[in-house]
Design a protein around this motif. Structure first.
Motif, PDB file in Angstrom:
ATOM      1  N   TYR A 198       0.879  -1.165   0.000  1.00 16.53           N
ATOM      2  CA  TYR A 198       0.000   0.000   0.000  1.00 16.53           C
ATOM      3  C   TYR A 198       0.914   1.211   0.000  1.00 16.53           C
ATOM      4  CZ  TYR A 198      -3.843  -3.099   1.220  1.00 16.53           C
ATOM      5  OH  TYR A 198      -4.773  -4.105   1.211  1.00 16.53           O
ATOM      6  N   GLY A 199       0.917   1.944  -1.081  1.00 15.43           N
ATOM      7  CA  GLY A 199       1.921   2.981  -1.233  1.00 15.43           C
ATOM      8  C   GLY A 199       1.482   4.333  -0.711  1.00 15.43           C
ATOM      9  N   ASP A 200       2.301   5.319  -0.960  1.00 18.57           N
ATOM     10  CA  ASP A 200       1.989   6.704  -0.644  1.00 18.57           C
ATOM     11  C   ASP A 200       0.716   7.088  -1.394  1.00 18.57           C
ATOM     12  OD1 ASP A 200       1.923   9.565  -0.650  1.00 18.57           O
ATOM     13  OD2 ASP A 200       4.056   9.577  -0.199  1.00 18.57           O
ATOM     14  N   PRO A 201      -0.308   7.583  -0.705  1.00 14.72           N
ATOM     15  CA  PRO A 201      -1.566   7.894  -1.411  1.00 14.72           C
ATOM     16  C   PRO A 201      -1.428   9.025  -2.427  1.00 14.72           C
ATOM     17  CG  PRO A 201      -1.689   8.545   0.904  1.00 14.72           C
ATOM     18  CD  PRO A 201      -0.419   7.771   0.742  1.00 14.72           C
ATOM     19  N   ARG A 202      -0.313   9.761  -2.402  1.00 17.35           N
ATOM     20  CA  ARG A 202      -0.113  10.782  -3.438  1.00 17.35           C
ATOM     21  C   ARG A 202       0.356  10.162  -4.744  1.00 17.35           C
ATOM     22  NH1 ARG A 202       3.916  14.479  -0.052  1.00 17.35           N
ATOM     23  NH2 ARG A 202       4.716  12.378   0.215  1.00 17.35           N
ATOM     24  N   GLY A 203       0.819   8.897  -4.686  1.00 19.05           N
ATOM     25  CA  GLY A 203       1.383   8.257  -5.865  1.00 19.05           C
ATOM     26  C   GLY A 203       2.822   7.851  -5.596  1.00 19.05           C
ATOM     27  N   VAL A 204       3.346   6.987  -6.439  1.00 26.40           N
ATOM     28  CA  VAL A 204       4.716   6.490  -6.296  1.00 26.40           C
ATOM     29  C   VAL A 204       5.692   7.669  -6.420  1.00 26.40           C
ATOM     30  CG1 VAL A 204       6.463   5.108  -7.492  1.00 26.40           C
ATOM     31  CG2 VAL A 204       4.186   4.165  -7.104  1.00 26.40           C
ATOM     32  N   GLU A 205       6.663   7.726  -5.526  1.00 27.62           N
ATOM     33  CA  GLU A 205       7.557   8.889  -5.484  1.00 27.62           C
ATOM     34  C   GLU A 205       8.308   9.088  -6.804  1.00 27.62           C
ATOM     35  OE1 GLU A 205      10.654   8.917  -2.563  1.00 27.62           O
ATOM     36  OE2 GLU A 205      10.955  11.082  -2.777  1.00 27.62           O
ATOM     37  N   ALA A 206       8.797   8.015  -7.394  1.00 25.58           N
ATOM     38  CA  ALA A 206       9.568   8.159  -8.634  1.00 25.58           C
ATOM     39  C   ALA A 206       8.740   8.852  -9.713  1.00 25.58           C
ATOM     40  CB  ALA A 206      10.024   6.784  -9.128  1.00 25.58           C
TER      41      ALA A 206
END
Lengths: 450, 450
Positions: B142-150
């Motif tokens: 479950y990742g960052d809800p803003r989206g994948v950092e890369a």
């Protein structure tokens, strides 16, 4: 990134607000670097390319570059190109706190996530290649809001075969995770004047938040060794019949029948239904009353949460409204990932993957049972799923002792509904650690136990 | 699917409700076929395998299979396995109408979808392979809800460079399409007591539905040759400054300034901002006031809508609330597609793709301009984007004449706000037809014109 401009073909947007001259261009470039439109290490277009894009003479651009190199804004290597110089970046404004960042833990037995190192990357990529090669162009457009047809066909067959779900591809709704499906169903229930949705005394706080955010009241029903108490359910309920989250009990067959006979609309969250370790399989409750149960499954536990793929098998009377709610909220997973999962299921890769990881998780469960058996602690919920419930005398003390050793544990109280205290217990997500850290993770658990 | 059971490793769930005997198993299998849990052509486990799964003697299973083959439920080929026999499937209940089905049209110039045959499948798969090979396991959780950092890093760099957007990776929010981002922003505006959102006199009906569904009132502002009238904007507005949808005009620089100076919160829908054909680029309006403009971009026009990838560059004061709204609604695109797009942008493949298709679309635009020039019709909105506006004396008549030839055209009135009639005009989505059908599509357009 250090390839030639011609092949990389990057674009650069510059506002030449002032004069279209060397000075104007210099100002625009400085402004772009200052506000980080151009970041340190970013490559600039060739002077020829930029001159053409901006309608300036090439010499004008070359001279502007030269000036900025002299000033230290840019750097150049002879014949290789021009880059923005390294410098301390200055933010435009203060950043909002990264509220979603997690502190790093070395060992983690909190539930909800499977061992991500078991994700079948090669097989998934092979399925993606095959699916994307075969897909007609139309499937890359705005698709059917219920999901790609090939996936709905594969899921209807799979769910019938493995979980006993009674459905058809027309009633499957593919969502980007269970939360999204729950949100859409809650929206429809609210629009149909449902006031209250009953949840189990223990469950995910996120689910309660979603239900509340859609304007539904939350009632709470008790959970005992036979699962949720179904005799107090109202119009609608969210249940986890196969493996109650997080206590791990299975809903008693008599209670299943009574729940659907009341006429309650049940959302059956079958989050880890593929993982059963004992001979007697517990099929989906949905088969008892396909018109009164919304069956919900997910790839988050069986494959990986990052895929953002889940599915609902809907009663016929809900299909249109749920699809419309989803369309309005823009809830649609990507076509390529849907096509890939369809291929993954149809080729048998999904079944193979489940069998492989089920064996691994069963072994872990056996190790865990042995570990806690030596301490005379009671462990329940071990017949299925990816976590078990470990009853302990002092939950908080054990969570702290584990944390001191870099091991994250979650106590049952974290999942108790507001106003409920919860028995002292640890929810052990034994599926989470990667295989190569399991022994060390369990060693730390052993050290933290009384 | 006709591979051996051992390698396919399929699972079959059966409820042995009655006795655990040959008769009980027969009943369970018949019931499974009857309710289509097992569908025609589905392969059954070997008798050995099923016996093991159910804890029955192998002979019991073999005998049950034999009985059902005799009855015509199953078929077998010696040494090859057992299958469910072909029979007319009986639906559980009547199916809901497939309200989302489109009738097939042979030629299509309606706007909103790019040429899907130009989707760079091989390059996309190569990026997926590279991205998935390099990704740490954590990114599949479950990742960052803003989206994948890369991806947020790649987008912040790209948007600054190409569209002049002033942002940082911390302010980027990745959503599964613009509709989803709009829904989240509307939810936050409503929670902050915004009552009304102004939309342009022409726009997508879906956007108006999303705004209404979140409880906001809709005001409408006129659109003329300089874009939207900004002097009547209220607290918040949804605008398409670079290339008004669907009239194609660009918002006048003076109006851009006045819009942000009023203090209006502008949602800037930059749906086709990468496609500009004239030298003078029109940068994003967001750069004028990053704290008062929500910049919205998408891969739906530049790559394909099926990717379900779009992004917002948010004012700092909106980040937390939009992310929380998205988390509650489960709005998160898949990690693998996000990682793939990040790789696709960072490697320069995205820029290369844009340059390639921009050239193709510019040629088509030129052909279209030539085609309608011969008829003395006025065409506008051609400086950018993937569609143009063709003024005609009788919109409805031309749409019907085209339809009679299998060509779908959309009149401007389809995009007029309620209560507005709209000038007679056709919105020509010249980017939609696949390259090999373009000549024939344009020929039919020519025949339909007065």
């Amino acid at each position: 990134m250090r390839e030639s401009w011609a092949t990389s073909g990057s674009d650069l947007h510059l506002e030449l607000a002032g004069q279209r001259s060397k000075t104007g261009l210099e100002q625009a470039l400085r402004a772009a670097v200052r506000r980080e439109q151009l970041t340190a290490g970013a490559r600039l277009p060739s002077s020829r390319q930029l001159a053409e894009d901006l309608g300036l003479a090439r010499n004008t651009v070359a001279e502007a570059y030269g000036q900025l190199i002299a000033e230290g804004w840019l750097t150049a290597r002879h014949g290789a190109g021009t880059w923005v110089a390294e410098r301390t970046p200055v933010s435009v404004t203060a950043e909002p706190p990264a509220r979603t960042a997690h502190s790093t833990v070395d060992y983690d037995l909190s539930p909800g996530v499977p061992d991500l190192s078991l994700f079948p990357r090669a097989a998934w990529l092979a399925a993606a290649r095959k699916a994307l090669s075969a897909a007609p162009n139309d499937l890359l457009g705005y698709g059917d809001p219920r999901g790609v047809e090939a996936l709905r066909v594969a899921l209807a067959e799979y769910l019938g075969r493995v979980r006993g779900v009674v459905t058809t591809p027309e009633r499957i709704f593919v969502s980007a995770g269970f939360a999204q499906g729950l949100d859409a169903v809650c929206q429809v229930l609210r629009d149909r004047s449902t006031q209250t949705l009953t949840t189990e005394a223990y469950g995910l706080p996120l689910h309660r938040s979603i239900i509340s955010a859609r304007g539904l009241q939350i009632a709470t029903t008790d959970v005992d060794a036979d699962g949720a108490d179904v005799d107090s359910l109202g119009d609608a309920a969210l249940l986890t019949p196969a493996h109650q989250f997080p206590t791990g009990v299975s809903l008693d067959p008599g209670r299943r029948r009574r729940a659907v006979e009341r006429g309650t609309l049940v959302i059956e969250d079958d989050y880890d239904g593929e993982f059963r370790y004992n001979r007697a399989a517990v099929g989906a409750m949905q088969a008892l009353a396909p018109e009164r149960v919304v069956y919900a499954g997910t790839a988050s536990k069986s494959l990986a949460p990052g895929l953002r793929l889940a599915w609902l098998a809907l009663p016929g009377h809900l299909v249109d409204d749920v699809v419309e709610a989803a369309r309005l909220g823009g809830r649609l997973p990507g076509a390529i990932e849907q096509l890939t999962l369809a291929e993954f299921i149809a080729s048998g890769s999904y079944d193979r993957h489940i069998r492989r990881v089920r064996l691994i998780y069963r072994r872990r469960r056996d190790q865990l049972v042995e570990l806690v058996g030596a301490r005379d602690l009671r462990i329940t919920g071990i017949a299925a799923g990816l976590h078990a419930l470990l009853e302990v005398p002092d939950e908080e003390r054990i969570v702290h002792r584990a944390a001191a050793q870099g091991l994250r544990l979650r106590g049952l109280r974290n999942y108790a509904a507001p106003g409920r205290t919860g028995r002292p217990a640890i929810v052990v997500g034994y599926a989470r650690p990667p295989q190569h850290r399991l022994a060390e993770t369990f060693a730390r658990l052993r050290a933290a136990l009384p």
